[in-house]
Scaffold this motif. Structure first.
Motif, PDB file in Angstrom:
ATOM      1  N   PHE A 177       8.439  15.538  14.393  1.00 40.55           N
ATOM      2  CA  PHE A 177       7.919  16.175  15.590  1.00 40.55           C
ATOM      3  C   PHE A 177       6.502  16.713  15.357  1.00 40.55           C
ATOM      4  O   PHE A 177       5.586  16.489  16.155  1.00 40.55           O
ATOM      5  N   ASN A 178       6.343  17.416  14.276  1.00 36.98           N
ATOM      6  CA  ASN A 178       5.013  17.935  13.934  1.00 36.98           C
ATOM      7  C   ASN A 178       3.989  16.829  13.820  1.00 36.98           C
ATOM      8  O   ASN A 178       2.887  16.919  14.350  1.00 36.98           O
TER       9      ASN A 178
ATOM     10  N   LEU B 112      17.780  13.089  22.921  1.00 38.00           N
ATOM     11  CA  LEU B 112      17.169  14.089  23.797  1.00 38.00           C
ATOM     12  C   LEU B 112      17.490  13.779  25.261  1.00 38.00           C
ATOM     13  O   LEU B 112      17.572  14.671  26.088  1.00 38.00           O
TER      14      LEU B 112
ATOM     15  N   ASP C 278      11.365  11.862  31.206  1.00 38.37           N
ATOM     16  CA  ASP C 278      11.218  12.254  32.607  1.00 38.37           C
ATOM     17  C   ASP C 278       9.780  12.412  33.050  1.00 38.37           C
ATOM     18  O   ASP C 278       9.445  12.177  34.202  1.00 38.37           O
ATOM     19  N   ALA C 279       8.946  12.817  32.147  1.00 40.45           N
ATOM     20  CA  ALA C 279       7.563  13.081  32.524  1.00 40.45           C
ATOM     21  C   ALA C 279       6.738  11.796  32.616  1.00 40.45           C
ATOM     22  O   ALA C 279       5.633  11.800  33.151  1.00 40.45           O
TER      23      ALA C 279
ATOM     24  N   LYS D  35       5.270  12.130  26.061  1.00 36.05           N
ATOM     25  CA  LYS D  35       5.549  12.976  27.216  1.00 36.05           C
ATOM     26  C   LYS D  35       7.022  13.217  27.473  1.00 36.05           C
ATOM     27  O   LYS D  35       7.373  14.104  28.254  1.00 36.05           O
TER      28      LYS D  35
ATOM     29  N   HIS E  80       2.993  15.619  17.293  1.00 37.29           N
ATOM     30  CA  HIS E  80       2.299  16.517  18.200  1.00 37.29           C
ATOM     31  C   HIS E  80       1.074  17.177  17.587  1.00 37.29           C
ATOM     32  O   HIS E  80       0.234  17.726  18.279  1.00 37.29           O
TER      33      HIS E  80
ATOM     34  N   TYR F 280      10.134   8.550  15.175  1.00 44.36           N
ATOM     35  CA  TYR F 280      10.363   9.742  15.998  1.00 44.36           C
ATOM     36  C   TYR F 280      11.414   9.470  17.067  1.00 44.36           C
ATOM     37  O   TYR F 280      12.311  10.281  17.303  1.00 44.36           O
TER      38      TYR F 280
END
Lengths: 200, 200, 200, 200
Positions: free
Chosen positions: C176-177, C121, C33-34, C30, C180, C114
């Motif tokens: 990333f792929n 980020l 922050d989320a 997520k 996700h 990852y």
DNA sequence: GATGAATGAGAATTCATTCAT
DNA sequence: TATGAATGAATTCTCATTCAT
């Protein structure tokens, strides 16, 4: 050493109850939309955070009031009535129960009853939609009783729908007066006056 | 070709009326607090600016509804009643008038009546405070009629306060049903049913 | 029978690890922050109190994840690579190591990788600032290897900076792929495809 | 005299655009969750109220950014490419277009491109769900081109899925660098380097 | 070491009201 | 008279963090 589950449970319940009571009180006096949660938390001596810890939204708080307080309490009110008597006595007992509550200085009970009769004022809320059946249930219960009373030869010939609506409208209106006029100025009709509408 | 003063006046009045109608409608259906003025302007096809040009605040808009629409309209309803008959006929006529409105498919009239009976729901508003007498006036008018009816030997011996509250509560409750259930499903009691509460 | 110091130490470490795992998992899926700490405690089956007993803040928790899990784990991944071979073989081995992790169904390792590649980020966090060198270290390591490879006559003449950025961007994107899209749908390029960018 | 529809329309559009620009900027730099609307309104020199006048929620604001700015802008970027050439030239042109944007000092365009490539970072948002196809569309377009290139004898034999994922991952990673490192420090690979992965 | 109730600052959202034209 | 953009205070709601036990 952490508190036991039971201790937590108790703390929870007490706090939730305090909050629900404050909310009930304000919802009845001001109406759902006019209540702001600041008032509720102040009245309940708790923080916003805590309120939201227990109830995810204003709407759920309302739902809590209805389901945790109003319904159980009103159930209890009705439970002591003997539904095996003649219909006219059942209705008379129902009226007496309700009027007794309204005449008493115990505002808590009055508010619970008021909210029971007026939930549907907040048509847009989920609880209300969810319990629309609950409301029609009350109507049809009364209507059934009136039908029985007719068969038993006690009631007049006006349509049962009409009579049940009259009875319930009347009670709702009286409860409204009791709330907004207050205990002291409130004048309460006798159940006999109301029975006049039904009896032949 | 510039418009004449009269033409302006007329446009003015039509616009104001449209706004008041929209407001009346929404106030009745959702309650004062739940109405937001955006809905009103949309419903009335006017801008915020115009609404505020005519009414200085939400509260004044409500007041406008009450004083420009509700009162005049309700006055007219009652005007055709002959108060010189025996009290029981007066009350019967009053009930008939009200029930006729409620039974009709004309929602406008129903809403006016509903608001008349329920202005005091918004206790905090000035109009309401200002018109509390108005409301007590209705009660005392009914009560006086009932007293007269007793002297005329037609009504029973329950206290007049009690009887008038019952009658008005009942009507308020019925009007409520009419609004929230709608014309089609609405079942309306006969005035005779209601009179039963009064007659000896 | 009281527990020994070692037992306490072990319980401590197990609990901390559970928490870090839950946190890692959520941070990756997520973003910092989320994630809210409620989810973390629920996932780790611990109380807020305990989480804060071990980590003074959300930020320190993140830092814990990076320093206690991500770095050690990634160090281990790289340790078995022989940096004394020709540069092209070192890079090939590095790519193979990384792609092997990404191709495996072991989500834990994938997430660690990852996060290693994407710590930056969260630019505002202290850990990230603190480890910016760590990140540039990776870049310059690759760049040095590429320089070496050029001297060894294996790589083409595009600037090393350009080539190292391309390689790392590519890996980051693939990781990333993998995260996700998930193990099942993930399509992984061969290290040879990537090497094509470097080889003359 | 009120403004004309066109005047209002223009004011609206200008204000909305300012807001969207501020939002785009912040969303790209900090990520959806880390952005708070206070920053947006400050940056756009408008009140909270106005922001909510145009966008019903933070999520809709994001959607606005994507649909009003990112998509149209990216469409324009691609439009000037001739898809009728040999596939290897199409891909080369695509890469050149993208890299040209990234190399330019025009941060606006860079951010638009970045967001296009990274919308799916916010998996929980509706816009993102809604446009998942949009994203797979990009993948399959590239994949188709690679297939064509193979038939035309220009590309190597690695699976097209693998190659397209590599290309896109690479671009995404580079865009990321451009954003977070800034124009000045940014080193951009030549499209030829990237083409190496494809060419036989 | 461990619990979860409780806090409060701050973020998102709403809405009556004002204002320039 | 009429418009709708714009405001900002108030309200609802969230969440990192603390605290008593």
């Amino acid at each position: 050493m952490p508190k036991s589950k039971e201790q937590f449970e108790q703390i929870r319940n007490e706090r939730k109850d305090t909050i629900l009571r404050s909310a009930l009180n304000l919802f009845v006096l001001k109406g759902y939309d006019a209540v702001n949660l600041d008032e509720v938390t102040k009245d309940a001596h708790c923080s916003h955070g805590l309120l939201y810890h227990y109830y995810k939204s204003k709407e759920e708080l309302y739902q809590g009031v209805i389901e945790q307080i109003v319904y159980p309490s009103c159930k209890t009110m009705v439970e002591c009535i003997n539904f095996d008597q003649k219909a006219k006595f059942v209705i008379h007992d129902l009226l007496d129960t309700v009027l007794k509550v309204l005449k008493s200085p115990n505002d808590e009970k009055v508010k619970e009853l008021y909210l029971l009769l007026n939930i549907h004022l907040q048509k847009s809320l989920k609880v209300v939609k969810k319990n629309e059946q609950g409301h029609t249930f009350i109507y049809s219960t009364i209507e059934d009783l009136i039908n029985r009373g007719k068969l038993e030869g006690d009631f007049n010939d006006y349509s049962s729908a009409e009579l049940s609506i009259s009875i319930l409208s009347l009670i709702k209106g009286i409860a409204f007066n009791r709330i907004h006029i207050g205990y002291k100025k409130f004048v309460c009709p006798h159940s006999e006056v109301i029975m006049e509408m039904l009896l032949r």
